[in-house]
Design a protein around this motif. Sequence first.
Motif, mmCIF file in Angstrom:
data_model
loop_
_atom_site.group_PDB
_atom_site.id
_atom_site.type_symbol
_atom_site.label_atom_id
_atom_site.label_comp_id
_atom_site.label_asym_id
_atom_site.label_seq_id
_atom_site.Cartn_x
_atom_site.Cartn_y
_atom_site.Cartn_z
ATOM 1 N N PRO A 1 0.830 -1.206 0.000
ATOM 2 C CA PRO A 1 0.000 0.000 0.000
ATOM 3 C C PRO A 1 0.865 1.257 0.000
ATOM 4 O O PRO A 1 1.949 1.287 0.597
ATOM 5 C CB PRO A 1 -0.794 -0.119 1.304
ATOM 6 C CG PRO A 1 -0.812 -1.587 1.603
ATOM 7 C CD PRO A 1 0.518 -2.102 1.123
ATOM 8 N N ARG B 1 -13.691 1.052 2.070
ATOM 9 C CA ARG B 1 -12.389 0.518 2.472
ATOM 10 C C ARG B 1 -11.757 1.404 3.535
ATOM 11 O O ARG B 1 -11.269 0.920 4.567
ATOM 12 C CB ARG B 1 -11.466 0.419 1.253
ATOM 13 C CG ARG B 1 -10.051 -0.034 1.587
ATOM 14 C CD ARG B 1 -9.141 -0.016 0.368
ATOM 15 N NE ARG B 1 -8.791 1.334 -0.050
ATOM 16 C CZ ARG B 1 -7.972 1.603 -1.057
ATOM 17 N NH1 ARG B 1 -7.445 0.615 -1.763
ATOM 18 N NH2 ARG B 1 -7.689 2.849 -1.384
ATOM 19 N N HIS C 1 -6.830 -4.952 -2.439
ATOM 20 C CA HIS C 1 -7.221 -4.105 -1.310
ATOM 21 C C HIS C 1 -8.609 -3.500 -1.498
ATOM 22 O O HIS C 1 -8.834 -2.319 -1.237
ATOM 23 C CB HIS C 1 -6.180 -3.011 -1.060
ATOM 24 C CG HIS C 1 -4.952 -3.519 -0.373
ATOM 25 N ND1 HIS C 1 -4.754 -3.435 0.984
ATOM 26 C CD2 HIS C 1 -3.863 -4.167 -0.866
ATOM 27 C CE1 HIS C 1 -3.591 -3.981 1.301
ATOM 28 N NE2 HIS C 1 -3.035 -4.438 0.197
ATOM 29 N N SER D 1 -8.960 -3.476 3.397
ATOM 30 C CA SER D 1 -7.580 -3.609 3.876
ATOM 31 C C SER D 1 -7.483 -4.005 5.333
ATOM 32 O O SER D 1 -6.380 -4.188 5.846
ATOM 33 C CB SER D 1 -6.822 -2.286 3.661
ATOM 34 O OG SER D 1 -6.751 -1.963 2.285
ATOM 35 N N PRO E 1 -2.731 -2.575 -4.531
ATOM 36 C CA PRO E 1 -3.985 -1.843 -4.311
ATOM 37 C C PRO E 1 -4.508 -1.222 -5.597
ATOM 38 O O PRO E 1 -3.748 -0.636 -6.370
ATOM 39 C CB PRO E 1 -3.587 -0.764 -3.291
ATOM 40 C CG PRO E 1 -2.414 -1.350 -2.571
ATOM 41 C CD PRO E 1 -1.673 -2.149 -3.603
#
Length: 490
Positions: free
Chosen positions: A19, A57, A245, A248, A324
């Motif tokens: 990430p 998310r 993702h 996450s 991601p």
Amino acid sequence: MAKIRRIGKRFPDYGWSWPTGSLDQLLKAALLPDEEAARFCAERWLDENDIDRVSFREHRLLAAISDRFGRKLAGHAVYPRLVGLQKMLWTKSRMAMREAEPALKAMADAGCAVMLIKGASRIALDAAAQRGRVAHDIDILVRPDDMQPAFDVLRDRGWQIATGVSPQYLRTRLASLRSMNFFKGNYGDIDLHQLAYDGSQQNAEDDLAIWRRAIAARFSDVSVVVPSPADRIALAIAHGGLDAHTHSDWLVDCTVAIEGGDVDWALLLDVIARRGLAVAAAVALSYLALEIGIAVPETVLAQVVDMADRRGAARLSSVLQAKPRTDFGALTWLSRGFAKQLRLRRKKGRLKQTEPNIVWRGKSMTAKAAGGPAPFVLSQALDEPQGEAGEMMLDLVVRIVVPPVRRRIEMEINAGDRHVARLRSMAISRSGGERMLHFRGKVKLERTGRSLVLEARPSRQFRVWDNEQAVATYGALPFQLVSARFSPTG
């Protein structure tokens, strides 16, 4: 002692899939062992981002951050909004749990062994985790032999099948399905699994062993089991590590399991090898250890990286899928899409079916039907001929008014609890209008007093059918039964 090699941040090394940017900032706020550094990340993220403009998310991670720092963030201007978000997410999670609890208890009372996986397992081990772990769906794993009684519990308690097929149809397919999604009311959402991993990650021996390693826990007042710490980490990586993702907080779940101090690292290495998780594990564990500072043993990380390095060309596909989605460029989107489709082909590999899938394909008719008008209905019993039980051919002609959208037309024939056939057609043109369809197939007349019933089915279920476009595209289509003719099979 094995020494970890340097992990680079250029493709195709594993750091390329870590990430970055605001997502990295949020994860560090949730996970950094240094609380002051973590709070600095949280405050900086709140300064630079609008809570109301980010996705679910980010909201899931913000719930964890709010739970971690509480009033230590009270000086920030958006603190009231952050607290409100956490309470809203907690309330939805609690309502989902409340809907699921009676079904879980009924499964246990029916003799089913119930294992909670993913977020629900963390809550079963620590009820206080509800404040920071969003769990709007409850993932339940049962043994294959318990799939039918567990399914019957959900069916009998009014849980809806998300795909739109009938309970009669799905019950005949249970042995061939890895998982099914059900919902009930405004918040109830259960994923029922008979295997913990998808088709690209299967290992029959470990499917049995995960039950032997399970730990007793309680989900509210229901006795359940949850996976061992090593299995919880492996499952988190398997379900989240190749999903770009979408969520996450699976990395938070991994961290909680590691910090619990009871991880059997040799077991984790064995599961990673058996399940083909090396690349996803190398990305996740290297990020947690090298970027966040979580205590992953160096020898373990070195062995995971070595396993991943030996994956050859398959490594490239997994590295693409682990990155991601918010970091994708156009070329990455295309490459990842191709890699994901290859994995999905393996993932969807069906288990052995105990009964054949009987599908009748509808053929369009141009001739107008004779006879008086009949009402348009969603289900209608068929008049069966007199005689002995046995097989006959059935020709059906139905008239349907199709909305001006491209969509599937789904129907079924059932007799009580017995599924007979699916009737399917496709409206390719978006012109809509009246269609006459002819279906032909073999049926077995059992003479048990339960008539054959033709019913329209949605191609997808919704909690509330309050959107006209969704109704037009997915809703069950009323039909007019023009004719139903039985004839000998000879």
